[in-house]
Design a protein around this motif. Structure first.
Motif, PDB file in Angstrom:
ATOM      1  N   GLU A 120       0.749  -1.031  -0.042  1.00 43.63           N
ATOM      2  CA  GLU A 120      -0.041   0.044   0.124  1.00 43.63           C
ATOM      3  C   GLU A 120       0.872   1.245  -0.051  1.00 43.63           C
ATOM      4  O   GLU A 120       0.528   2.347  -0.730  1.00 43.63           O
ATOM      5  N   ARG A 121       1.991   1.204   0.791  1.00 42.54           N
ATOM      6  CA  ARG A 121       2.726   2.453   1.016  1.00 42.54           C
ATOM      7  C   ARG A 121       3.727   2.737  -0.138  1.00 42.54           C
ATOM      8  O   ARG A 121       4.622   3.766  -0.246  1.00 42.54           O
ATOM      9  N   ALA A 122       4.479   1.594  -0.744  1.00 37.90           N
ATOM     10  CA  ALA A 122       5.587   1.536  -1.557  1.00 37.90           C
ATOM     11  C   ALA A 122       5.547   2.813  -2.596  1.00 37.90           C
ATOM     12  O   ALA A 122       4.429   2.924  -3.151  1.00 37.90           O
ATOM     13  N   THR A 123       6.444   3.508  -2.852  1.00 38.56           N
ATOM     14  CA  THR A 123       6.654   4.524  -3.869  1.00 38.56           C
ATOM     15  C   THR A 123       7.283   3.967  -5.080  1.00 38.56           C
ATOM     16  O   THR A 123       7.868   2.892  -5.072  1.00 38.56           O
ATOM     17  N   PRO A 124       7.208   4.453  -6.090  1.00 38.97           N
ATOM     18  CA  PRO A 124       7.949   4.158  -7.397  1.00 38.97           C
ATOM     19  C   PRO A 124       9.381   4.047  -6.994  1.00 38.97           C
ATOM     20  O   PRO A 124      10.171   3.253  -7.680  1.00 38.97           O
ATOM     21  N   GLN A 125       9.968   5.036  -6.289  1.00 38.08           N
ATOM     22  CA  GLN A 125      11.568   4.686  -5.819  1.00 38.08           C
ATOM     23  C   GLN A 125      11.647   3.491  -5.175  1.00 38.08           C
ATOM     24  O   GLN A 125      12.681   2.960  -5.356  1.00 38.08           O
ATOM     25  N   ASP A 126      10.676   2.954  -4.431  1.00 42.15           N
ATOM     26  CA  ASP A 126      10.821   1.683  -3.823  1.00 42.15           C
ATOM     27  C   ASP A 126      10.859   0.477  -4.588  1.00 42.15           C
ATOM     28  O   ASP A 126      11.364  -0.352  -4.605  1.00 42.15           O
ATOM     29  N   HIS A 127       9.764   0.637  -5.621  1.00 41.48           N
ATOM     30  CA  HIS A 127       9.901  -0.466  -6.677  1.00 41.48           C
ATOM     31  C   HIS A 127      11.170  -0.517  -7.416  1.00 41.48           C
ATOM     32  O   HIS A 127      11.479  -1.587  -7.859  1.00 41.48           O
ATOM     33  N   ALA A 128      11.472   0.635  -7.709  1.00 40.46           N
ATOM     34  CA  ALA A 128      12.924   0.734  -8.396  1.00 40.46           C
ATOM     35  C   ALA A 128      14.050   0.251  -7.604  1.00 40.46           C
ATOM     36  O   ALA A 128      15.003  -0.511  -8.272  1.00 40.46           O
ATOM     37  N   ALA A 129      13.971   0.145  -6.440  1.00 42.13           N
ATOM     38  CA  ALA A 129      15.308   0.052  -5.625  1.00 42.13           C
ATOM     39  C   ALA A 129      15.039  -1.703  -5.474  1.00 42.13           C
ATOM     40  O   ALA A 129      16.168  -2.520  -5.532  1.00 42.13           O
ATOM     41  N   LEU A 130      13.755  -2.325  -5.261  1.00 39.18           N
ATOM     42  CA  LEU A 130      13.632  -3.697  -5.365  1.00 39.18           C
ATOM     43  C   LEU A 130      14.118  -3.974  -6.650  1.00 39.18           C
ATOM     44  O   LEU A 130      14.690  -5.302  -6.904  1.00 39.18           O
ATOM     45  N   GLU A 131      13.571  -3.748  -7.745  1.00 40.92           N
ATOM     46  CA  GLU A 131      14.162  -4.061  -9.187  1.00 40.92           C
ATOM     47  C   GLU A 131      15.424  -4.156  -9.434  1.00 40.92           C
ATOM     48  O   GLU A 131      16.090  -4.964  -9.898  1.00 40.92           O
ATOM     49  N   GLU A 132      16.392  -2.777  -8.656  1.00 43.68           N
ATOM     50  CA  GLU A 132      17.739  -2.970  -8.975  1.00 43.68           C
ATOM     51  C   GLU A 132      18.429  -3.944  -8.063  1.00 43.68           C
ATOM     52  O   GLU A 132      19.349  -4.766  -8.566  1.00 43.68           O
ATOM     53  N   ASN A 133      17.618  -4.368  -6.893  1.00 43.21           N
ATOM     54  CA  ASN A 133      18.275  -5.529  -6.174  1.00 43.21           C
ATOM     55  C   ASN A 133      18.439  -6.710  -6.942  1.00 43.21           C
ATOM     56  O   ASN A 133      19.211  -7.615  -6.742  1.00 43.21           O
ATOM     57  N   HIS A 157      14.859  -8.244   1.436  1.00 41.66           N
ATOM     58  CA  HIS A 157      13.856  -8.110   2.467  1.00 41.66           C
ATOM     59  C   HIS A 157      14.069  -6.755   3.376  1.00 41.66           C
ATOM     60  O   HIS A 157      13.006  -6.306   3.693  1.00 41.66           O
ATOM     61  N   ASN A 158      15.022  -6.401   3.554  1.00 43.51           N
ATOM     62  CA  ASN A 158      15.472  -5.344   4.231  1.00 43.51           C
ATOM     63  C   ASN A 158      14.940  -3.781   3.354  1.00 43.51           C
ATOM     64  O   ASN A 158      14.328  -2.888   3.972  1.00 43.51           O
ATOM     65  N   ILE A 159      14.866  -3.895   1.989  1.00 42.46           N
ATOM     66  CA  ILE A 159      14.527  -2.887   1.197  1.00 42.46           C
ATOM     67  C   ILE A 159      12.948  -2.940   1.278  1.00 42.46           C
ATOM     68  O   ILE A 159      12.322  -1.927   1.340  1.00 42.46           O
ATOM     69  N   LEU A 160      12.541  -4.066   1.387  1.00 37.88           N
ATOM     70  CA  LEU A 160      10.949  -4.390   1.201  1.00 37.88           C
ATOM     71  C   LEU A 160      10.320  -3.738   2.656  1.00 37.88           C
ATOM     72  O   LEU A 160       9.207  -3.046   2.668  1.00 37.88           O
ATOM     73  N   ALA A 161      11.086  -3.766   3.819  1.00 39.13           N
ATOM     74  CA  ALA A 161      10.759  -3.454   5.230  1.00 39.13           C
ATOM     75  C   ALA A 161      10.826  -1.875   4.860  1.00 39.13           C
ATOM     76  O   ALA A 161       9.771  -1.249   5.671  1.00 39.13           O
ATOM     77  N   ARG A 162      11.704  -1.270   4.411  1.00 42.25           N
ATOM     78  CA  ARG A 162      11.983  -0.021   4.644  1.00 42.25           C
ATOM     79  C   ARG A 162      10.670   0.610   3.729  1.00 42.25           C
ATOM     80  O   ARG A 162      10.345   1.997   4.115  1.00 42.25           O
ATOM     81  N   ALA A 163      10.133   0.199   2.634  1.00 36.86           N
ATOM     82  CA  ALA A 163       9.180   0.709   2.126  1.00 36.86           C
ATOM     83  C   ALA A 163       7.560   0.996   2.820  1.00 36.86           C
ATOM     84  O   ALA A 163       6.671   1.461   2.608  1.00 36.86           O
TER      85      ALA A 163
END
Length: 246
Positions: A120-133, A157-163
């Motif tokens: 619900e809260r993830a931003t496009p930047q979060d999506h991009a960080a996960l894809e880059e991972n 999983h840490n990136i996901l949690a930060r989202a």
């Protein structure tokens, strides 16, 4: 500095610790604040300097105080260090009090909450960080750097949690991933592409904010990883205490 009170004569170093913790709980000490000089603080607390040093070392180990040397040094209140919790949990792993199955079960429960909130809260930047991972992990896999690949996949999983934007979930996830690293360093890394296919299915659901599909894919992957590492443990004669994960 009258907020500190003289302590009793018994177990004085522990009472030093309790007073500092009490001041933190009362909001009278804050992260970044410097405690009085050793001589002054010992006088206010009515303890020996050796007892004070012992108490400060205990607080340092607990991640509450940072002891700095030099002219600008002293005892400073920290912002907290989640690694302290991770280290304690790692000790439980080494002592055999936490099993791989315990870790997987906890991750399934907690990751469901994280995925639902992050969806619900993830931003496009979060999506991009996960894809880059995922991209970085795939690149390491292609180069045969399997343990580095595993480290990057764990960081997913840490990136996901930060989202989620929730610092408690970030801290809990960091603790769990540190525990996961402990196991993977003992057991080695899996060598298939299955995890990448799972990550792609997860990201498709996650970006579409299809919460139930994302949760289901994450749980499916965690159970597969659990079974895989039990196989690796058996093959390597490393036997973490285990229980069945359905």
């Amino acid at each position: 500095m009258s907020r500190f009170k003289p302590v009793g004569k018994q177990r004085t170093s522990e009472e030093v610790v309790n007073q500092v913790r009490g001041q933190l709980a009362a909001g009278e000490l804050a992260p970044g604040e410097r405690l009085p000089a050793e001589r002054e603080l010992a006088r206010h607390l009515n303890v020996s300097r050796s007892a004070l040093r012992e108490g400060l070392r205990t607080l340092e180990i607990a991640g509450i105080v940072e002891l700095r040397k030099g002219r600008t040094g002293g005892a400073f209140i920290t912002a907290g260090n989640p690694k302290v919790v991770s280290d304690s949990m790692a000790d439980l792993l080494r002592l055999g009090n936490v099993s791989w199955a315990d870790l997987t079960e906890a991750r399934i429960w907690i990751e469901e909450i994280i995925v639902r909130v992050a969806c619900e809260r993830a931003t496009p930047q979060d999506h991009a960080a996960l894809e880059e991972n995922i991209r970085q992990a795939m690149d390491l896999f292609e180069k045969g750097q399997l343990m580095k690949k595993t480290e990057v996949l764990i960081e997913f999983h840490n990136i996901l949690a930060r989202a989620t934007g929730n610092p408690v979930l970030v801290m809990v996830t960091r603790m769990l991933t540190d525990m996961l690293r402990y196991f993977t360093r003992r057991l080695g890394s899996e060598t298939t592409r299955a995890v990448f296919r799972s990550r792609r299915r997860f990201m498709k659901a996650f970006v579409a904010r299809d919460v139930d599909a994302a949760v289901k894919e994450m749980e499916r992957n965690l159970i597969k990883v659990h079974r895989l590492y039990l196989m690796l443990a058996k093959a390597g004669q490393v036997r973490p205490r285990s229980a069945r994960i359905a």
